[in-house]
Design an enzyme around this catalytic site. Structure first.
Site, short mmCIF file in Angstrom:
data_model
loop_
_atom_site.label_atom_id
_atom_site.label_comp_id
_atom_site.label_asym_id
_atom_site.label_seq_id
_atom_site.Cartn_x
_atom_site.Cartn_y
_atom_site.Cartn_z
N LYS A 122 28.39 -15.12 26.79
CA LYS A 122 27.85 -16.16 25.92
C LYS A 122 28.24 -15.80 24.50
O LYS A 122 27.85 -14.75 23.98
CB LYS A 122 26.32 -16.18 26.06
CG LYS A 122 25.63 -17.41 25.56
CD LYS A 122 24.12 -17.22 25.68
CE LYS A 122 23.44 -18.42 26.24
NZ LYS A 122 21.98 -18.26 26.35
N GLY A 169 26.24 -24.42 25.44
CA GLY A 169 24.81 -24.60 25.25
C GLY A 169 24.48 -24.76 23.79
O GLY A 169 25.35 -24.85 22.94
N THR A 170 23.22 -24.76 23.57
CA THR A 170 22.74 -24.90 22.23
C THR A 170 23.28 -23.80 21.32
O THR A 170 23.60 -24.03 20.17
CB THR A 170 21.20 -24.80 22.25
OG1 THR A 170 20.72 -25.54 23.34
CG2 THR A 170 20.61 -25.29 20.97
N PHE A 171 23.39 -22.65 21.90
CA PHE A 171 23.67 -21.49 21.06
C PHE A 171 25.13 -21.12 21.00
O PHE A 171 25.51 -20.19 20.32
CB PHE A 171 22.85 -20.30 21.57
CG PHE A 171 21.46 -20.36 21.08
CD1 PHE A 171 21.01 -19.48 20.11
CD2 PHE A 171 20.59 -21.33 21.54
CE1 PHE A 171 19.73 -19.55 19.62
CE2 PHE A 171 19.31 -21.41 21.06
CZ PHE A 171 18.87 -20.52 20.10
N GLY A 172 25.93 -21.78 21.71
CA GLY A 172 27.35 -21.44 21.67
C GLY A 172 28.02 -21.77 22.98
O GLY A 172 27.65 -22.73 23.65
N GLN A 173 28.96 -20.95 23.31
CA GLN A 173 29.76 -21.23 24.50
C GLN A 173 29.56 -20.10 25.51
O GLN A 173 29.38 -18.95 25.12
CB GLN A 173 31.24 -21.29 24.12
CG GLN A 173 31.55 -22.17 22.92
CD GLN A 173 32.87 -21.81 22.27
OE1 GLN A 173 33.91 -22.25 22.71
NE2 GLN A 173 32.84 -20.99 21.23
N LEU A 178 32.51 -21.93 30.97
CA LEU A 178 31.50 -22.17 32.00
C LEU A 178 30.47 -23.16 31.54
O LEU A 178 29.87 -23.87 32.33
CB LEU A 178 30.79 -20.85 32.35
CG LEU A 178 31.64 -19.77 33.00
CD1 LEU A 178 30.89 -18.46 33.06
CD2 LEU A 178 32.05 -20.21 34.40
N GLY A 179 30.24 -23.16 30.28
CA GLY A 179 29.22 -24.07 29.80
C GLY A 179 29.14 -23.99 28.30
O GLY A 179 29.67 -23.08 27.67
N ASP A 217 11.91 -22.51 29.38
CA ASP A 217 12.91 -23.55 29.62
C ASP A 217 13.37 -23.52 31.08
O ASP A 217 14.56 -23.60 31.38
CB ASP A 217 14.10 -23.38 28.68
CG ASP A 217 14.96 -24.65 28.64
OD1 ASP A 217 14.47 -25.71 29.06
OD2 ASP A 217 16.13 -24.58 28.22
N1 LIG Z 1 25.76 -15.76 34.12
C1 LIG Z 1 26.34 -16.95 34.16
N2 LIG Z 1 27.25 -17.21 35.10
C2 LIG Z 1 27.85 -18.41 35.17
N3 LIG Z 1 27.60 -19.42 34.32
C3 LIG Z 1 26.70 -19.21 33.35
C4 LIG Z 1 26.03 -17.98 33.22
N4 LIG Z 1 25.20 -18.06 32.17
C5 LIG Z 1 25.34 -19.29 31.68
N5 LIG Z 1 26.24 -19.99 32.38
C6 LIG Z 1 26.65 -21.37 32.14
O1 LIG Z 1 26.58 -21.64 30.76
C7 LIG Z 1 25.64 -22.68 30.51
C8 LIG Z 1 24.90 -22.39 29.25
O2 LIG Z 1 24.21 -21.17 29.40
P1 LIG Z 1 22.79 -20.95 28.77
O3 LIG Z 1 21.84 -21.95 29.32
O4 LIG Z 1 22.39 -19.54 28.91
O5 LIG Z 1 23.13 -21.25 27.25
P2 LIG Z 1 22.30 -22.04 26.24
O6 LIG Z 1 23.04 -22.02 24.97
O7 LIG Z 1 20.93 -21.52 26.19
O8 LIG Z 1 22.35 -23.45 26.92
P3 LIG Z 1 21.26 -24.53 26.93
O9 LIG Z 1 21.19 -25.02 25.55
O10 LIG Z 1 21.77 -25.55 27.91
O11 LIG Z 1 20.00 -23.91 27.41
C9 LIG Z 1 24.75 -22.72 31.73
O12 LIG Z 1 24.25 -23.99 31.96
C10 LIG Z 1 25.69 -22.30 32.83
O13 LIG Z 1 26.41 -23.41 33.29
#
Ligand SMILES: Nc1ncnc2c1ncn2[C@@H]1O[C@H](COP(=O)(O)OP(=O)(O)OP(=O)(O)O)[C@@H](O)[C@H]1O
Length: 956
Positions: free
Chosen positions: A158, A138-142, A135-136, A256
């Site tokens: 996550k 991010g900084t912290f993982g997948q 799904l995405g 954020d």
């Molecule tokens: N509950 C969810 N349902 C669907 N997609 C999600 C959900 N949570 C996160 N995602 C997807 O995963 C991506 C990363 O999630 P998140 O922002 O929580 O992680 P992060 O590591 O903090 O990322 P970032 O560094 O971009 O802030 C989000 O941009 C979104 O596209």
């Protein structure tokens, strides 16, 4: 291949050569993905009727779907001895790189768990989460979409990188979200994502969330960056404000807030949104970090290095509202200096003197032209008697010895008022509608002015904002004067976790054995935590609930109290990662796949038909066969089989690489950073363009070094946090601790340029929700377009359903959550049925969080998300000494100085992007599918290519 699957159900006659098998006499023609062309006589009326009917029902199924549907049956028809076994399917890796080099081969070089489709994550109670898609990233993982094994529901998991710093920070998210979910929003009424579970798998902390759809940035993008209708913005604003009300009540700052972190719910109500990503959040009384907020949404106080409060989220909210309307960020600062310049120009004001007098970064951006006298004039007009004047570009360059990075001007007007007033109206709007909209725009301007207010004390609180006529829909007659808020009672709740050595409540609390082991025997050597060892030998249990909040029950006497900033006791953190002694957990092993094999498969699948086994191959081997990706696991045709991250919307990632998350704070090396950048880049942008993006200067920070041993001393940091006592908005007193000025100076590195490119995919080729019907949709109304946009782009075909996480035990809001019915919500239904009435649940004019509950904000009529497993870790990440340790600072999404990060937020750059990803008309949905069309776009330059999402740097 270009076939329109029509209603005509002709049989499938395999070409013997093509499938390398002989037609057998027993073989019966049947309907399949291919059908012969049958000439129909146009002369005959029936032929005409047939043809016109087939013209009308042109539904283009995704290419992969067309190719893979019934493939097993087809193979079997070709060769009855063919047997299918998905166990032999080649792995479709979701993690890139997929070569295991750490953690016994489980982790790649970036410390990411190597995930592939159907990889199984298992929690302590043997709850299985079957990975289906990414799904995405991010900084912290997948973040991966997982199927809950017992149910047919999906959740988002996550998977945090296997590094202490990331784990630590992720635990903050667990803690804060657990608190918000369970204590402040038990009924899930306030648009905050639900955390369902968390556990450790193969040394990776995994956090399970309800499955949501795409984010608001994607929604904007789908509309070709032309902004959304005011009615929709109003609906979204209400919901975001509800979340902010609750967060303020809880004393939690999101830190954020941005369109990417606001996701559209997959519930039956397509306009419901939820705030995600509390990984940067902190408690108001523990504002330790100075590098927070993504640049475009960064508040002046953070920019200037001034103590901050929950008011910074209100600034971000204001920026978001403006962006929803304009389609472009209000302050697309290419650098912090540029950001400040834009703020002052657009608002016609500058930060008040009383802030500039004490802010840490004042000298970086302002020159002094007179004596400091605290006029108390917040937001003094530029050119008035303020002794501060913002530097010119030349002055900045002279002072900083480098040219400031300045972005283009995107709007034809300068001031907020002019920009909003002169924004083109949507096409074909009747005069009376234009008049109505103009009036609403005045309300919007007034609303925005209260939000993007330089003085955080004067900035409206969520409760004040929620009563603004723009939100309530009341007629706007004169500038809004919010009621003064009565002083808010600081959140004061003792968060205690029952603890009995050797078992006790932790068994019930849902603490995973792995988690327990993380601390077991862990001694204070760690730079992260100076805490006592935590000998909870059997503090096991399933995920989902975490301790209790029973007051007065000591946790080995070591748990402090939230809400009382003076009473922190830094002791055992149950999940202190530094003491990890995590053992591999059961579950699908990926070790069997050698890197070479993976590569081979990748290549095969990429170049071949994507199945991994051709009919001829089937003919050659009659044992169980592998077909590669299942039809439901569509792969973009132009992507490698190693599907990379950043694809929340299935259209190629959330944004351009630079908009995506960066690696701030990553302890990884530069190479890893580049790898991450490339990983994002590889997926490309759906519009298939090149983007050439100078990055904002990436900090070669000496701040938050992650694992760096030589992180500079921050002895004062632990008590250098600023504390804001929230009371009357006008009466808020900021107490500046003595160490406030010890916040450290960051170095800036030179900017970097990145260029990305990809070719434009046809969404119909790989998006299972895509159909040409969407393109035939006419502009009906704003709302129906929104619905269409939401429904088609937002993964709405997968409502969460009844995700009963049976394995997770513990304390959660059983009463507050109804089980969602796992009804499927088809795109078509959503498009046709969703009307503005569908949003009625968010109407109202709540005056407080509790009032809102009482004023029709109760349980929604739509099925709720699955039962929530409110978790509350019995540790205190925010107050953890690790944050304040002199020896080492944990990473917190800040740029680190292991080299220059390659992906700080990108800048709008002109040169290499002739058809930038934000360019209207290039998007997958731009060709007529955008809703809320505007007659034109009031921008004088190409839209910014990316957002400064997370360059938490350069605050000196
Ligand atoms: N509950 C969810 N349902 C669907 N997609 C999600 C959900 N949570 C996160 N995602 C997807 O995963 C991506 C990363 O999630 P998140 O922002 O929580 O992680 P992060 O590591 O903090 O990322 P970032 O560094 O971009 O802030 C989000 O941009 C979104 O596209």
């Amino acid at each position: 291949m270009e076939e329109a699957s029509t209603s005509s159900a002709e049989g499938f006659y395999p070409a013997p050569d093509a499938v390398n098998c002989r037609p057998r006499s027993s073989w019966t023609p049947r309907r399949g993905p291919f059908s012969p062309y049958v000439l129909q006589s146009s002369a005959s009326p029936s032929g005409l009727a047939q043809r016109s009917s087939s013209l009308r029902v042109v539904v283009k199924r995704p290419l992969v779907a067309r190719l893979t549907k019934d493939i097993v049956e087809t193979y079997h028809n070709c060769n009855p001895t063919f047997k299918y076994s998905d166990a032999l399917n080649p792995k479709r890796f979701l993690t890139n790189p997929s070569v295991g080099v750490q953690n016994d081969g489980y982790d790649n070089v970036n410390s990411d768990l190597i995930l592939s489709v159907n990889f199984v994550l298992v929690n302590r109670s043997q709850q299985r989460y079957i990975v289906k898609d990414i799904l995405g990233q991010g900084t912290f993982g997948q973040v991966v979409k997982c199927q809950v094994s017992e149910t047919d529901s999906h959740v988002a998991v996550k998977v945090i990188k296997n590094q202490d710093a990331y784990t630590q920070q992720a635990l903050v998210e667990v803690h804060i979200l657990g608190l918000l979910n369970s204590k402040f929003d038990p009924d899930d009424n306030n648009h905050i994502v639900r955390m369902l579970d968390y556990f450790v798998y193969q040394h990776h902390l995994c956090i399970t969330f309800e499955m949501l759809g795409s984010n608001l940035y994607e929604l904007i993008r789908m509309n070709s960056f032309k902004g959304l209708p005011l009615s929709i913005i109003q609906l979204f604003s209400k919901q975001i404000l509800r979340a902010l009300v609750v967060m303020k009540e809880a004393g939690i700052i999101h830190c954020d807030l941005k369109p990417e972190n606001i996701l559209i719910s997959t519930s039956l109500n397509p306009a419901e949104i939820k705030i995600i990503d509390f990984g940067s959040a902190c408690f108001e009384h523990r504002t330790v970090y100075s590098y927070i907020q993504s640049r475009y949404y960064r508040s002046p106080e953070v920019l200037l290095g001034y103590p901050y409060t929950t008011a910074i989220d209100m600034w971000s909210f204001g920026c978001i509202v403006a962006e929803l309307f304009l389609g472009l960020p209000l302050f697309p600062g290419a650098s912090e200096f540029d950001l400040l310049k834009r703020m002052t120009a657009t608002l016609g004001l500058q930060p008040p003197d009383h802030i500039l007098n004490v802010a840490r970064n004042t000298n970086k951006f302002f020159k002094r032209i007179g004596h400091i006298e605290d006029t108390g004039d917040a937001g003094a007009s530029i050119g008035c008697k303020s002794p501060y004047q913002i530097l010119t570009e030349e002055e900045y360059e002279a002072r900083e010895r480098k040219k400031p990075v300045m972005g283009k001007q995107y709007f034809n007007f300068v001031t907020l008022e002019d920009i909003v007033k002169n924004y083109p109206h949507r096409k074909n709007l009747p005069d009376e509608e234009i008049a109505k909209e103009n009036s609403t725009r005045l309300a919007l301007i007034d609303f925005l002015k209260g939000l993007v207010e330089f003085d955080p004390v004067k900035r409206w609180s969520p409760l004040q904002a929620v009563r603004h006529p723009f939100v309530t829909g009341e007629p706007f007659t004169s500038p809004y004067r919010p009621l003064l808020e009565t002083p808010r009672i600081p959140v004061s709740q003792t968060v205690m976790v029952d603890y009995k050595p050797g078992g006790g409540r932790l068994v019930d609390s849902g603490l995973s054995p792995q988690v327990a082991k993380m601390n077991k025997g862990y001694l204070p050597n760690s730079p992260h935590y100076q805490m006592s060892s935590f000998s909870v030998a059997s503090s096991y249990g399933s995920m989902g609930s975490y301790g209790s909040y029973n007051d007065g029950i000591g946790v080995g006497g070591s748990y402090g109290s939230y809400g009382d900033s003076n009473a922190y006791a830094y002791h055992p953190s149950v999940v202190g990662p530094s003491g990890m002694s995590i053992h591999a957990h059961g579950g699908a092993s990926i070790l069997g796949a050698s890197p070479d094999a993976s590569r081979w498969r990748t290549s095969q699948m990429h170049q071949g038909n994507g199945f991994g086994a051709s009919p001829s191959a089937a003919g050659a081997a009659f044992g169980p066969m592998s077909l590669g990706a299942s039809p439901s696991q569509f792969t973009p045709p132009n992507s490698q089989i190693q599907v990379t991250g950043g694809s929340p919307g299935k259209y190629g990632g959330p944004a351009s690489p630079a908009r995506s998350a960066s690696i701030h704070g990553s302890p990884l090396s530069k190479a890893a950073a580049v790898g991450q950048f490339n990983r994002r880049r590889s997926l490309g942008h759906p519009t298939g363009v090149s983007s050439f993006q100078p990055q904002e200067n990436n900090a070669t920070s000496q701040h938050w070094q992650g694992h760096q041993a030589d992180a500079i001393t921050s002895a004062s940091h632990h008590d250098g946090s600023s504390r804001g006592h929230l009371g009357s908005p006008r009466g808020m007193q900021i107490q500046q601790t003595s160490n406030f000025h010890h916040w450290r100076v960051q170095k800036e590195s030179s900017e970097k340029l990145e260029c990305s490119s990809s070719s434009p995919p046809d969404p119909g080729d790989w998006d299972p929700n895509y159909s040409d019907e969407l393109l035939l949709q006419d502009d009906a109304s704003d709302v129906s377009y929104i619905n269409a946009g939401i429904a088609t782009g937002m993964r709405l075909s997968h409502p969460l359903g009844s995700a009963i996480l049976t394995g997770a035990v513990g304390k959660f809001n059983q009463g507050s959550n109804q089980l969602a019915t796992s009804s499927s919500c088809s795109t078509t239904n959503l498009r046709s049925n969703a009307t503005v009435q569908a949003y009625s649940h968010v109407h109202g004019n709540p005056t407080s969080a509790s009032e809102m509950h009482a004023m029709g904000y109760g349980p929604r009529s739509v099925p709720k998300q699955p039962p929530l497993h409110h978790v509350m870790p019995h540790f205190m990440p925010q107050s953890s000494p690790s944050r304040f340790s002199q020896q080492q600072q944990p990473t917190h999404r800040f740029n680190h100085n292991h080299g220059q990060s390659t992906f700080a937020r990108g800048q709008p750059t002109p040169s290499c992007n002739t058809t930038g990803p934000r360019s209207p008309g290039q998007g997958a949905f731009a060709s007529g599918s955008s809703w809320g069309r505007r007659a034109g776009h009031p921008i004088s330059a190409n839209p910014p290519l990316s957002h400064a999402r997370k360059d938490y740097g350069r605050i000196s």
